[in-house]
Enzyme design. Sequence first.
Site, mmCIF file in Angstrom:
data_model
loop_
_atom_site.group_PDB
_atom_site.id
_atom_site.type_symbol
_atom_site.label_atom_id
_atom_site.label_comp_id
_atom_site.label_asym_id
_atom_site.label_seq_id
_atom_site.Cartn_x
_atom_site.Cartn_y
_atom_site.Cartn_z
ATOM 1 N N SER A 68 0.831 -1.071 -0.151
ATOM 2 C CA SER A 68 0.024 0.143 -0.244
ATOM 3 C C SER A 68 0.890 1.092 0.199
ATOM 4 C CB SER A 68 -0.953 -0.137 1.098
ATOM 5 O OG SER A 68 -1.482 1.210 1.497
ATOM 6 N N TYR B 169 -1.890 -1.041 10.521
ATOM 7 C CA TYR B 169 -2.046 -1.329 8.946
ATOM 8 C C TYR B 169 -0.609 -0.784 8.284
ATOM 9 C CZ TYR B 169 -3.855 -1.076 4.261
ATOM 10 O OH TYR B 169 -3.813 -1.121 2.711
#
Length: 295
Positions: free
Chosen positions: A145, A158
């Site tokens: 990401s 995350y």
Amino acid sequence: MSNEFSGKTALISGGAGGIGFALAEEFGQLGMKIVIADIDKQQLAEAEQKLQDANIQVLACPLDVTSYQQWQDTVTAAENKFGDIHMLINNAGVGGIPGSVDTTKIETWRWVLDVNVMGVVNGTQATAPSMKRHGQGGWIINVASMAGMNGVAYSGAYAASKAAVVSMSESWAAELKKHNIAVSALCPAFVKTRIHESLRNLQPEYQAVKDQGGPKIASEKRVNSAEALVESGIPPSLLAKRVVEALRSGQRYIFTHPNFRSPIAYRSAKIDTAFADAENSPLVGHLKDDEIVML
């Protein structure tokens, strides 16, 4: 039309929806045999039918990526069905629950790291021996990401998990180069998926995650904000085409949102400034001309 992917086999975790399914469709249309693996058995069956309807050779396998045994079973099933595996896409992941450093539960950290980090480790360890053995080379795509390239406030678990995925990809790229296996970290920004609904497939051992704790109103605002950002993202089908484009140009990092270049460049500049500070340090500046020894 013949291409470098045609006739080869791709194994995709989290392949029943979102990014995983879009990649399954794209590589299937390029002539690959597709193995989709997913924890959501109903969605998996629906995805399998869609790919069959599109005349794509497909095998669907139930898979919880936190289980190494299930990964091994999936690799065995893939080889029994299609033979050699040439591409691994470690796509399955969860978004966690937005929260501050002092309110994010340890159980949430374990859940996010087990799925997003150990799921990638399990998949690569289970599949890499097969890819090495046939000697034809191939591709490993680890879905990270933009959060893996720069920390994100209130998303520490995350962001940390995706930074780990980027680092593992870099490590494995150097390690597997001699086997002609290209390793890439896919670092998208916002894509229209259901990652903000990650709790829907929460495994029983992580049920405590549902009680995240912390100020409820602030937490709900962050969740709603995350959902809005995801909904504003690019379609997974566009991302899939971008992945093919980047693989063909040999990219180690696959970026989908060039508008994020500036913030990442800012981070790189801060790192360079920190090195300059070290060079000017009376304590460690003398090390700047030492030979760099790589293991």
